[in-house]
Scaffold this active site. Structure first.
Site, PDB file in Angstrom:
ATOM      1  N   ASN A   1       0.858  -1.188   0.000  1.00 25.16           N
ATOM      2  CA  ASN A   1       0.000   0.000   0.000  1.00 25.16           C
ATOM      3  C   ASN A   1       0.893   1.237   0.000  1.00 25.16           C
ATOM      4  O   ASN A   1       1.501   1.571   1.013  1.00 25.16           O
ATOM      5  CB  ASN A   1      -0.909  -0.013   1.234  1.00 25.16           C
ATOM      6  CG  ASN A   1      -1.765   1.235   1.339  1.00 25.16           C
ATOM      7  OD1 ASN A   1      -1.935   1.976   0.370  1.00 25.16           O
ATOM      8  ND2 ASN A   1      -2.316   1.467   2.522  1.00 25.16           N
TER       9      ASN A   1
ATOM     10  N   LYS B   1      -0.006   4.286  -0.247  1.00 24.38           N
ATOM     11  CA  LYS B   1      -0.664   5.432   0.388  1.00 24.38           C
ATOM     12  C   LYS B   1      -0.497   6.680  -0.491  1.00 24.38           C
ATOM     13  O   LYS B   1      -0.568   6.579  -1.708  1.00 24.38           O
ATOM     14  CB  LYS B   1      -0.134   5.627   1.813  1.00 24.38           C
ATOM     15  CG  LYS B   1      -0.264   4.343   2.645  1.00 24.38           C
ATOM     16  CD  LYS B   1       0.107   4.523   4.089  1.00 24.38           C
ATOM     17  CE  LYS B   1      -0.036   3.205   4.837  1.00 24.38           C
ATOM     18  NZ  LYS B   1       0.253   3.334   6.261  1.00 24.38           N
TER      19      LYS B   1
ATOM     20  N   HIS C   1      -9.351   0.857   5.385  1.00 23.32           N
ATOM     21  CA  HIS C   1      -8.050   1.046   6.033  1.00 23.32           C
ATOM     22  C   HIS C   1      -8.209   1.965   7.240  1.00 23.32           C
ATOM     23  O   HIS C   1      -9.010   2.894   7.235  1.00 23.32           O
ATOM     24  CB  HIS C   1      -7.046   1.641   5.046  1.00 23.32           C
ATOM     25  CG  HIS C   1      -5.637   1.606   5.526  1.00 23.32           C
ATOM     26  ND1 HIS C   1      -5.135   2.543   6.410  1.00 23.32           N
ATOM     27  CD2 HIS C   1      -4.616   0.742   5.261  1.00 23.32           C
ATOM     28  CE1 HIS C   1      -3.869   2.256   6.666  1.00 23.32           C
ATOM     29  NE2 HIS C   1      -3.519   1.176   5.984  1.00 23.32           N
TER      30      HIS C   1
ATOM     31  N   GLU D   1      -4.850  -5.066  10.864  1.00 23.61           N
ATOM     32  CA  GLU D   1      -3.871  -4.001  11.062  1.00 23.61           C
ATOM     33  C   GLU D   1      -4.096  -3.356  12.425  1.00 23.61           C
ATOM     34  O   GLU D   1      -4.979  -2.516  12.584  1.00 23.61           O
ATOM     35  CB  GLU D   1      -3.954  -2.969   9.942  1.00 23.61           C
ATOM     36  CG  GLU D   1      -5.368  -2.579   9.515  1.00 23.61           C
ATOM     37  CD  GLU D   1      -5.390  -1.283   8.732  1.00 23.61           C
ATOM     38  OE1 GLU D   1      -4.341  -0.857   8.248  1.00 23.61           O
ATOM     39  OE2 GLU D   1      -6.478  -0.683   8.645  1.00 23.61           O
TER      40      GLU D   1
ATOM     41  N   GLY E   1       3.037   2.253  11.065  1.00 22.79           N
ATOM     42  CA  GLY E   1       3.985   3.350  10.906  1.00 22.79           C
ATOM     43  C   GLY E   1       4.729   3.748  12.162  1.00 22.79           C
ATOM     44  O   GLY E   1       5.448   4.746  12.167  1.00 22.79           O
TER      45      GLY E   1
ATOM     46  N   SER F   1       3.651  -2.225  10.352  1.00 21.03           N
ATOM     47  CA  SER F   1       5.107  -2.075  10.438  1.00 21.03           C
ATOM     48  C   SER F   1       5.849  -3.361  10.067  1.00 21.03           C
ATOM     49  O   SER F   1       6.792  -3.768  10.756  1.00 21.03           O
ATOM     50  CB  SER F   1       5.516  -1.610  11.844  1.00 21.03           C
ATOM     51  OG  SER F   1       5.026  -0.307  12.107  1.00 21.03           O
TER      52      SER F   1
END
Length: 247
Positions: free
Chosen positions: A9, A11, A93, A163, A169, A209
């Protein structure tokens, strides 16, 4: 047997120069290996799909509006994604749930739109740090699964990505036991709702991550069929390392 899937992804990252990274990633996509998917920003979807034509690399969108067309400025529909060369789309998401206020009902409508356009939907679920600290992880995810996934799910049109919001992140990664608990729970809920045939055929991805150095340990966990990768998918060297760990 469920085919492994490495989904990247991108983003809101990547200008046309980034197509060189996608081309390098294409070399790691093989018909007899893990499935490899890149979900670039909408501006790169068509050129990336054209570049990947004739290869095993799959291309996907990051969101789709529930309507096929209309007066919805700034949005993109599932038929538009399909027309541009996508075969997948990410829906629900955590960043869209948080930043854009998307609810389970919105994700469900987007998933239906994706299916109607012939796209496979990657439905994202996951808990916040506060929800995990309150021991509500499974209750939250159970509610998201029930509210976000339509009744006509199959192993071909649905992928579920777990997730943990607090890990995205941040560099923080749940323990393998925590990942396994959630993935086993998701599998059980899918089997309970859709029957063993469908429930066991839906692929479950971990997203939070994921880096090359820890990928193999994560992929060894029960019911982890691949990964939804964020930042590490922007660089071919990192993403191909994750793909190699999966294969």
């Amino acid at each position: 047997m469920r085919r492994k899937l490495a989904a990247g992804n991108w983003k809101m990252n990547g200008l046309r120069a980034a197509l060189a990274e996608a081309e390098a990633i294409t070399a790691a996509a093989a018909a007899d290996g893990p499935e490899v998917l890149l979900c670039p920003p909408a501006t790169l979807l068509a050129p990336m799909a054209a570049q990947a034509e004739g290869t095993a690399l799959q291309i996907g969108g990051q969101y789709c509006h529930p309507a096929p067309s209309g007066a919805h400025t700034g949005h993109v529909s599932a038929p538009m994604l399909r027309d541009a060369g996508a075969s997948y789309v990410i829906v629900g998401h955590s960043e869209r749930r948080q930043d854009d206020g998307e609810r389970d009902a919105d994700v469900r409508a987007q998933t239906l739109a994706a299916w109607q356009a012939g796209l496979t939907a990657i439905v994202c679920v996951g808990e916040t740090e506060a929800e995990r600290d309150a021991a509500n992880t499974l209750a939250i995810i159970g509610g998201q699964l029930a509210g976000s996934i339509p009744d006509t799910a199959t192993g071909a049109n649905l992928v579920v990505a777990y997730e943990p919001v607090w890990a995205i992140g941040t560099g923080r990664v749940p323990s393998v036991d925590q990942i396994g608990e959630v993935h086993d729970f998701i599998r059980a809920r899918l089997e309970q709702r859709f029957g063993e045939g469908v429930g066991r055929s839906v692929r479950l991805l971990y997203g939070g991550s994921v880096k090359p150095g820890i990928a193999a340990e994560i992929f060894a966990v029960s019911n982890v069929d691949g990964a939804l990768v964020g930042g590490a998918s922007l660089k071919a060297a990192d993403f191909t390392g994750i793909i190699a760990a999966l294969g």
